[in-house]
Design a protein around this motif. Structure first.
Motif, PDB file in Angstrom:
ATOM      1  N   LEU A  44     -12.493  -7.371  -8.863  1.00  0.00           N
ATOM      2  CA  LEU A  44     -11.476  -6.567  -8.189  1.00  0.00           C
ATOM      3  C   LEU A  44     -10.168  -6.669  -8.962  1.00  0.00           C
ATOM      4  CD1 LEU A  44     -10.335  -4.944  -5.795  1.00  0.00           C
ATOM      5  CD2 LEU A  44      -9.896  -7.128  -4.649  1.00  0.00           C
ATOM      6  N   ARG A  45      -9.623  -5.505  -9.299  1.00  0.00           N
ATOM      7  CA  ARG A  45      -8.305  -5.448  -9.916  1.00  0.00           C
ATOM      8  C   ARG A  45      -7.389  -4.696  -8.972  1.00  0.00           C
ATOM      9  NH1 ARG A  45     -10.090  -3.077 -15.731  1.00  0.00           N
ATOM     10  NH2 ARG A  45     -10.254  -1.259 -14.350  1.00  0.00           N
ATOM     11  N   GLY A  46      -6.229  -5.257  -8.684  1.00  0.00           N
ATOM     12  CA  GLY A  46      -5.378  -4.623  -7.687  1.00  0.00           C
ATOM     13  C   GLY A  46      -3.907  -4.672  -8.018  1.00  0.00           C
ATOM     14  N   THR A  47      -3.160  -3.861  -7.259  1.00  0.00           N
ATOM     15  CA  THR A  47      -1.701  -3.812  -7.331  1.00  0.00           C
ATOM     16  C   THR A  47      -1.172  -3.792  -5.904  1.00  0.00           C
ATOM     17  OG1 THR A  47      -1.812  -2.532  -9.380  1.00  0.00           O
ATOM     18  CG2 THR A  47       0.295  -2.561  -8.221  1.00  0.00           C
ATOM     19  N   ALA A  48      -0.121  -4.574  -5.652  1.00  0.00           N
ATOM     20  CA  ALA A  48       0.454  -4.658  -4.308  1.00  0.00           C
ATOM     21  C   ALA A  48       1.928  -4.274  -4.346  1.00  0.00           C
ATOM     22  CB  ALA A  48       0.291  -6.067  -3.749  1.00  0.00           C
ATOM     23  N   PHE A  49       2.323  -3.370  -3.435  1.00  0.00           N
ATOM     24  CA  PHE A  49       3.732  -2.971  -3.371  1.00  0.00           C
ATOM     25  C   PHE A  49       4.035  -2.319  -2.024  1.00  0.00           C
ATOM     26  CE2 PHE A  49       1.532   0.705  -5.125  1.00  0.00           C
ATOM     27  CZ  PHE A  49       2.086   1.777  -4.431  1.00  0.00           C
ATOM     28  N   VAL A  50       5.319  -2.209  -1.746  1.00  0.00           N
ATOM     29  CA  VAL A  50       5.823  -1.491  -0.570  1.00  0.00           C
ATOM     30  C   VAL A  50       6.728  -0.383  -1.067  1.00  0.00           C
ATOM     31  CG1 VAL A  50       7.322  -1.630   1.467  1.00  0.00           C
ATOM     32  CG2 VAL A  50       5.677  -3.457   1.003  1.00  0.00           C
ATOM     33  N   GLN A  51       6.557   0.806  -0.510  1.00  0.00           N
ATOM     34  CA  GLN A  51       7.408   1.939  -0.879  1.00  0.00           C
ATOM     35  C   GLN A  51       8.163   2.415   0.353  1.00  0.00           C
ATOM     36  OE1 GLN A  51       5.356   5.181  -2.777  1.00  0.00           O
ATOM     37  NE2 GLN A  51       7.231   6.319  -3.206  1.00  0.00           N
ATOM     38  N   ASP A  52       9.486   2.502   0.236  1.00  0.00           N
ATOM     39  CA  ASP A  52      10.308   3.007   1.328  1.00  0.00           C
ATOM     40  C   ASP A  52      11.366   3.947   0.773  1.00  0.00           C
ATOM     41  OD1 ASP A  52      12.212   1.374   0.162  1.00  0.00           O
ATOM     42  OD2 ASP A  52      12.099  -0.190   1.688  1.00  0.00           O
ATOM     43  N   GLU A  53      12.356   4.278   1.603  1.00  0.00           N
ATOM     44  CA  GLU A  53      13.365   5.243   1.168  1.00  0.00           C
ATOM     45  C   GLU A  53      14.240   4.690   0.039  1.00  0.00           C
ATOM     46  OE1 GLU A  53      14.903   2.782   4.534  1.00  0.00           O
ATOM     47  OE2 GLU A  53      13.110   3.972   4.136  1.00  0.00           O
ATOM     48  N   ASP A 175      13.710  -8.851   2.682  1.00  0.00           N
ATOM     49  CA  ASP A 175      12.660  -8.327   3.554  1.00  0.00           C
ATOM     50  C   ASP A 175      11.311  -8.839   3.080  1.00  0.00           C
ATOM     51  OD1 ASP A 175      11.396  -6.940   5.552  1.00  0.00           O
ATOM     52  OD2 ASP A 175      12.274  -4.995   5.051  1.00  0.00           O
ATOM     53  N   ILE A 176      10.341  -8.836   3.987  1.00  0.00           N
ATOM     54  CA  ILE A 176       8.980  -9.273   3.666  1.00  0.00           C
ATOM     55  C   ILE A 176       8.002  -8.453   4.491  1.00  0.00           C
ATOM     56  CG2 ILE A 176       9.205 -11.139   5.363  1.00  0.00           C
ATOM     57  CD1 ILE A 176       7.151 -12.709   3.722  1.00  0.00           C
ATOM     58  N   GLN A 177       6.941  -7.989   3.854  1.00  0.00           N
ATOM     59  CA  GLN A 177       5.908  -7.217   4.542  1.00  0.00           C
ATOM     60  C   GLN A 177       4.547  -7.590   3.974  1.00  0.00           C
ATOM     61  OE1 GLN A 177       6.351  -3.026   5.262  1.00  0.00           O
ATOM     62  NE2 GLN A 177       8.571  -3.126   5.233  1.00  0.00           N
ATOM     63  N   ARG A 178       3.531  -7.454   4.829  1.00  0.00           N
ATOM     64  CA  ARG A 178       2.152  -7.696   4.401  1.00  0.00           C
ATOM     65  C   ARG A 178       1.466  -6.352   4.176  1.00  0.00           C
ATOM     66  NH1 ARG A 178      -1.155 -11.919   4.315  1.00  0.00           N
ATOM     67  NH2 ARG A 178       0.362 -13.178   5.462  1.00  0.00           N
ATOM     68  N   VAL A 192     -13.657  -2.596  -9.611  1.00  0.00           N
ATOM     69  CA  VAL A 192     -12.988  -1.652  -8.720  1.00  0.00           C
ATOM     70  C   VAL A 192     -11.484  -1.900  -8.744  1.00  0.00           C
ATOM     71  CG1 VAL A 192     -12.715  -0.883  -6.332  1.00  0.00           C
ATOM     72  CG2 VAL A 192     -14.995  -1.437  -7.212  1.00  0.00           C
ATOM     73  N   ASP A 193     -10.713  -0.819  -8.824  1.00  0.00           N
ATOM     74  CA  ASP A 193      -9.250  -0.894  -8.748  1.00  0.00           C
ATOM     75  C   ASP A 193      -8.810  -0.575  -7.326  1.00  0.00           C
ATOM     76  OD1 ASP A 193      -8.753  -1.469 -11.502  1.00  0.00           O
ATOM     77  OD2 ASP A 193      -9.245   0.618 -11.958  1.00  0.00           O
ATOM     78  N   LEU A 194      -7.916  -1.400  -6.794  1.00  0.00           N
ATOM     79  CA  LEU A 194      -7.453  -1.256  -5.417  1.00  0.00           C
ATOM     80  C   LEU A 194      -5.930  -1.286  -5.393  1.00  0.00           C
ATOM     81  CD1 LEU A 194      -8.077  -1.237  -2.321  1.00  0.00           C
ATOM     82  CD2 LEU A 194      -7.977  -3.745  -2.433  1.00  0.00           C
ATOM     83  N   ILE A 195      -5.358  -0.370  -4.631  1.00  0.00           N
ATOM     84  CA  ILE A 195      -3.894  -0.349  -4.439  1.00  0.00           C
ATOM     85  C   ILE A 195      -3.595  -0.789  -3.021  1.00  0.00           C
ATOM     86  CG2 ILE A 195      -1.843   1.091  -4.343  1.00  0.00           C
ATOM     87  CD1 ILE A 195      -2.999   2.821  -6.504  1.00  0.00           C
ATOM     88  N   LEU A 196      -2.851  -1.890  -2.898  1.00  0.00           N
ATOM     89  CA  LEU A 196      -2.370  -2.356  -1.599  1.00  0.00           C
ATOM     90  C   LEU A 196      -0.933  -1.880  -1.452  1.00  0.00           C
ATOM     91  CD1 LEU A 196      -3.614  -6.066  -1.623  1.00  0.00           C
ATOM     92  CD2 LEU A 196      -4.785  -4.074  -0.699  1.00  0.00           C
ATOM     93  N   LYS A 197      -0.692  -0.992  -0.512  1.00  0.00           N
ATOM     94  CA  LYS A 197       0.662  -0.480  -0.375  1.00  0.00           C
ATOM     95  C   LYS A 197       0.976  -0.170   1.077  1.00  0.00           C
ATOM     96  CE  LYS A 197      -0.213   4.480  -0.955  1.00  0.00           C
ATOM     97  NZ  LYS A 197       0.235   5.712  -1.625  1.00  0.00           N
ATOM     98  N   ARG A 198       2.261  -0.097   1.354  1.00  0.00           N
ATOM     99  CA  ARG A 198       2.741   0.352   2.653  1.00  0.00           C
ATOM    100  C   ARG A 198       3.878   1.325   2.400  1.00  0.00           C
ATOM    101  NH1 ARG A 198       4.057  -3.763   7.427  1.00  0.00           N
ATOM    102  NH2 ARG A 198       1.783  -3.723   7.449  1.00  0.00           N
ATOM    103  N   ASP A 199       3.779   2.492   3.056  1.00  0.00           N
ATOM    104  CA  ASP A 199       4.847   3.482   2.863  1.00  0.00           C
ATOM    105  C   ASP A 199       5.116   4.210   4.174  1.00  0.00           C
ATOM    106  OD1 ASP A 199       2.553   5.507   0.889  1.00  0.00           O
ATOM    107  OD2 ASP A 199       2.589   5.096   3.031  1.00  0.00           O
TER     108      ASP A 199
END
Length: 199
Positions: A44-53, A175-178, A192-199
């Motif tokens: 598993l290859r992944g990237t983790a990020f949060v996107q907001d305004e 700030d901190i988010q899961r 498999v490539d996986l994107i962990l994100k919250r927007d």
């Protein structure tokens, strides 16, 4: 009457206790779940990020990433948590040991988990970031009055006059988010490539 009240109080207490002790009915086996984490050849290859305004906030190197097998037991837990609230759902404490932990390894929020068996997994990561925000507001205050008189010196009308002043305040924040995602491997050797994100 006292007896009826006592019975009603007991029923309310029991209903509250039962509500706070909702638990999955699916059988949980520690041994079987741990076997799902035996070595395989999937990666598993992944990237983790949060996107907001304010933009994109990447998970920083050293941030923890957790992978757990997405079993029927875990699926029922999430269903119950959504229905009753996670604070009202009890889970087997052994599920906490059925995971693989790694860390974000680069400045782009990237992580890699090798040697996985085919199967379905739940992956989560923590994203922390700091920044600067500016709070802007306007204040309207009365500065005087505007009066109009006729030729005889009599007051015809009087209106207040106002001044609007703009203000701004800059402050730092943290700030901190899961972020959570699912991945499934259908055969050995998959990458498999996986994107962990919250927007």
């Amino acid at each position: 009457m006292k007896t009826i009240r006592s019975v009603l109080l007991l029923c309310l207490t029991l209903s509250t206790l039962s509500w706070a002790q909702v638990r999955p009915t699916t059988r949980f086996s520690l041994q079987e779940t741990l076997k799902l984490l035996d070595d395989g050849s999937c990666t598993l290859r992944g990237t983790a990020f949060v996107q907001d305004e304010e933009g994109i906030h990447l998970a920083q190197p050293g941030s923890r990433v957790i992978l757990v097998p997405f079993t029927p037991y875990l699926a029922e837990y999430f269903e119950l948590a959504e229905r009753h609230g996670k604070e009202n759902v009890t889970v087997d404490l052994g599920i906490g040991s059925c995971c693989i932990m790694t860390q974000i390894h680069d400045q782009r929020g990237g992580f890699t988990i090798p040697n996985l068996k085919p199967g379905r997994y739940l992956v989560s990561a923590v994203v922390r970031w700091e920044g600067v925000r500016t709070h802007k507001w306007k204040e309207r205050s009365q500065t005087g009055r505007e009066e109009t008189y006729n030729a005889f010196g009599q007051l015809l009308w009087s209106n207040p006059t106002f001044t609007t002043t703009s203000h701004s305040e800059t402050y730092k924040f943290a700030d901190i988010q899961r972020v959570i995602g699912e991945v499934q491997f259908t055969s050995e050797g998959q990458v498999v490539d996986l994107i962990l994100k919250r927007d």
